[in-house]
Design a protein around this motif. Structure first.
Motif, PDB file in Angstrom:
ATOM      1  N   ALA A  45     -39.697  29.083  -8.320  1.00  0.00           N
ATOM      2  CA  ALA A  45     -38.886  29.679  -8.098  1.00  0.00           C
ATOM      3  C   ALA A  45     -38.331  29.295  -6.569  1.00  0.00           C
ATOM      4  N   GLU A  46     -39.141  29.861  -5.361  1.00  0.00           N
ATOM      5  CA  GLU A  46     -38.177  29.680  -4.110  1.00  0.00           C
ATOM      6  C   GLU A  46     -37.907  28.644  -3.792  1.00  0.00           C
ATOM      7  N   GLU A  47     -38.822  27.399  -4.591  1.00  0.00           N
ATOM      8  CA  GLU A  47     -38.109  25.889  -3.762  1.00  0.00           C
ATOM      9  C   GLU A  47     -36.758  25.950  -4.507  1.00  0.00           C
ATOM     10  N   PHE A  48     -37.234  25.739  -5.909  1.00  0.00           N
ATOM     11  CA  PHE A  48     -35.799  25.666  -6.584  1.00  0.00           C
ATOM     12  C   PHE A  48     -34.269  25.739  -5.773  1.00  0.00           C
ATOM     13  N   ALA A  49     -34.834  27.322  -5.888  1.00  0.00           N
ATOM     14  CA  ALA A  49     -33.465  27.955  -5.345  1.00  0.00           C
ATOM     15  C   ALA A  49     -33.065  27.721  -3.788  1.00  0.00           C
ATOM     16  N   ALA A  50     -34.101  27.386  -2.604  1.00  0.00           N
ATOM     17  CA  ALA A  50     -33.345  26.211  -1.479  1.00  0.00           C
ATOM     18  C   ALA A  50     -33.220  25.875  -2.160  1.00  0.00           C
ATOM     19  N   ALA A  51     -34.010  24.543  -3.315  1.00  0.00           N
ATOM     20  CA  ALA A  51     -32.817  23.318  -2.808  1.00  0.00           C
ATOM     21  C   ALA A  51     -31.795  23.224  -3.508  1.00  0.00           C
ATOM     22  N   MET A  52     -31.539  24.370  -4.168  1.00  0.00           N
ATOM     23  CA  MET A  52     -29.853  24.429  -4.586  1.00  0.00           C
ATOM     24  C   MET A  52     -29.156  25.023  -3.923  1.00  0.00           C
ATOM     25  N   ILE A  53     -29.834  25.847  -2.818  1.00  0.00           N
ATOM     26  CA  ILE A  53     -28.789  26.367  -2.264  1.00  0.00           C
ATOM     27  C   ILE A  53     -27.761  25.068  -1.114  1.00  0.00           C
ATOM     28  N   ASP A  54     -29.416  24.588  -0.588  1.00  0.00           N
ATOM     29  CA  ASP A  54     -29.148  22.955   0.318  1.00  0.00           C
ATOM     30  C   ASP A  54     -28.453  22.692  -0.070  1.00  0.00           C
ATOM     31  N   ILE A  55     -28.198  22.022  -1.210  1.00  0.00           N
ATOM     32  CA  ILE A  55     -27.698  21.074  -2.096  1.00  0.00           C
ATOM     33  C   ILE A  55     -26.037  21.216  -2.342  1.00  0.00           C
ATOM     34  N   ALA A  56     -25.881  22.265  -2.849  1.00  0.00           N
ATOM     35  CA  ALA A  56     -24.419  22.976  -2.036  1.00  0.00           C
ATOM     36  C   ALA A  56     -24.313  23.476  -1.627  1.00  0.00           C
ATOM     37  N   ILE A  57     -24.888  23.034  -0.516  1.00  0.00           N
ATOM     38  CA  ILE A  57     -24.117  23.082   1.187  1.00  0.00           C
ATOM     39  C   ILE A  57     -23.950  21.801   1.810  1.00  0.00           C
ATOM     40  N   HIS A  67     -37.498  16.499  -9.838  1.00  0.00           N
ATOM     41  CA  HIS A  67     -38.070  17.226 -10.009  1.00  0.00           C
ATOM     42  C   HIS A  67     -38.909  17.132  -8.264  1.00  0.00           C
ATOM     43  N   ASP A  68     -39.097  16.193  -8.043  1.00  0.00           N
ATOM     44  CA  ASP A  68     -39.697  15.888  -6.932  1.00  0.00           C
ATOM     45  C   ASP A  68     -39.275  15.436  -5.646  1.00  0.00           C
ATOM     46  N   VAL A  69     -37.543  14.948  -6.072  1.00  0.00           N
ATOM     47  CA  VAL A  69     -36.478  15.420  -5.117  1.00  0.00           C
ATOM     48  C   VAL A  69     -36.565  17.092  -5.026  1.00  0.00           C
ATOM     49  N   MET A  70     -36.126  17.433  -5.814  1.00  0.00           N
ATOM     50  CA  MET A  70     -36.147  18.873  -5.845  1.00  0.00           C
ATOM     51  C   MET A  70     -37.054  20.011  -4.995  1.00  0.00           C
ATOM     52  N   GLN A  71     -38.168  19.965  -5.251  1.00  0.00           N
ATOM     53  CA  GLN A  71     -39.381  20.003  -4.723  1.00  0.00           C
ATOM     54  C   GLN A  71     -39.469  19.754  -3.354  1.00  0.00           C
ATOM     55  N   GLU A  72     -39.235  18.279  -3.102  1.00  0.00           N
ATOM     56  CA  GLU A  72     -39.350  18.001  -1.734  1.00  0.00           C
ATOM     57  C   GLU A  72     -38.362  18.799  -0.943  1.00  0.00           C
ATOM     58  N   ARG A  73     -37.459  18.752  -1.238  1.00  0.00           N
ATOM     59  CA  ARG A  73     -35.633  19.414  -0.863  1.00  0.00           C
ATOM     60  C   ARG A  73     -36.082  21.002  -0.375  1.00  0.00           C
ATOM     61  N   GLY A  74     -36.823  21.451  -1.281  1.00  0.00           N
ATOM     62  CA  GLY A  74     -36.993  23.012  -1.372  1.00  0.00           C
ATOM     63  C   GLY A  74     -37.837  23.475  -0.598  1.00  0.00           C
ATOM     64  N   ARG A  75     -39.188  22.396  -0.452  1.00  0.00           N
ATOM     65  CA  ARG A  75     -40.359  22.505   0.124  1.00  0.00           C
ATOM     66  C   ARG A  75     -39.505  22.334   1.968  1.00  0.00           C
ATOM     67  N   LYS A  76     -38.665  21.428   1.830  1.00  0.00           N
ATOM     68  CA  LYS A  76     -38.605  21.173   3.257  1.00  0.00           C
ATOM     69  C   LYS A  76     -37.638  22.222   4.060  1.00  0.00           C
ATOM     70  N   VAL A  77     -36.570  23.058   2.950  1.00  0.00           N
ATOM     71  CA  VAL A  77     -35.401  23.279   3.452  1.00  0.00           C
ATOM     72  C   VAL A  77     -36.475  25.217   3.825  1.00  0.00           C
ATOM     73  N   LEU A  78     -37.656  25.573   3.109  1.00  0.00           N
ATOM     74  CA  LEU A  78     -38.123  26.505   3.574  1.00  0.00           C
ATOM     75  C   LEU A  78     -39.364  26.652   4.484  1.00  0.00           C
ATOM     76  N   SER A  79     -39.552  25.102   4.698  1.00  0.00           N
ATOM     77  CA  SER A  79     -40.227  25.277   5.890  1.00  0.00           C
ATOM     78  C   SER A  79     -39.794  25.009   7.295  1.00  0.00           C
ATOM     79  N   LYS A  80     -38.959  24.952   7.224  1.00  0.00           N
ATOM     80  CA  LYS A  80     -37.710  25.099   8.574  1.00  0.00           C
ATOM     81  C   LYS A  80     -37.976  27.186   8.578  1.00  0.00           C
ATOM     82  N   GLY A  81     -37.748  27.835   7.950  1.00  0.00           N
ATOM     83  CA  GLY A  81     -37.557  29.524   7.550  1.00  0.00           C
ATOM     84  C   GLY A  81     -35.882  29.613   7.767  1.00  0.00           C
ATOM     85  N   VAL A  82     -35.182  28.762   7.500  1.00  0.00           N
ATOM     86  CA  VAL A  82     -33.703  29.032   7.143  1.00  0.00           C
ATOM     87  C   VAL A  82     -33.240  29.608   6.168  1.00  0.00           C
TER      88      VAL A  82
END
Length: 82
Positions: A45-57, A67-82
């Protein structure tokens, strides 16, 4: 999508298509996902939420987000700690 066509400078529509989203702190679902992930994709859920917020911004290159695009984007955002 008619709303987007009427207001292209203000509105962008994205369609996330996750396989499934795993709720946090649910050990039973986590075990089941590990058993089925080879044929049914799942993301945290954290990956999905991070991806959605990043896409909104920042937006995205495509409207339909796999699914793969969303998961990759979510993981990328979470790994930055932003």
């Amino acid at each position: 999508m008619a709303l987007e066509a009427q207001n292209p400078e203000k509105i962008s529509i994205y369609l996330p298509r996750p396989g499934s989203v795993i709720p946090p702190n649910n050990k039973i679902v986590t075990v089941l996902v590990k058993l089925t992930t080879s044929f049914y994709p799942a993301m945290k859920a954290e990956e999905f939420a991070a991806a959605m917020i990043d896409i909104a911004i920042k937006g995205a290159d495509e409207q339909a987000l796999s699914h793969d695009v969303m998961q990759e984007r979510g993981r990328k955002v979470l790994s930055k700690g932003v």
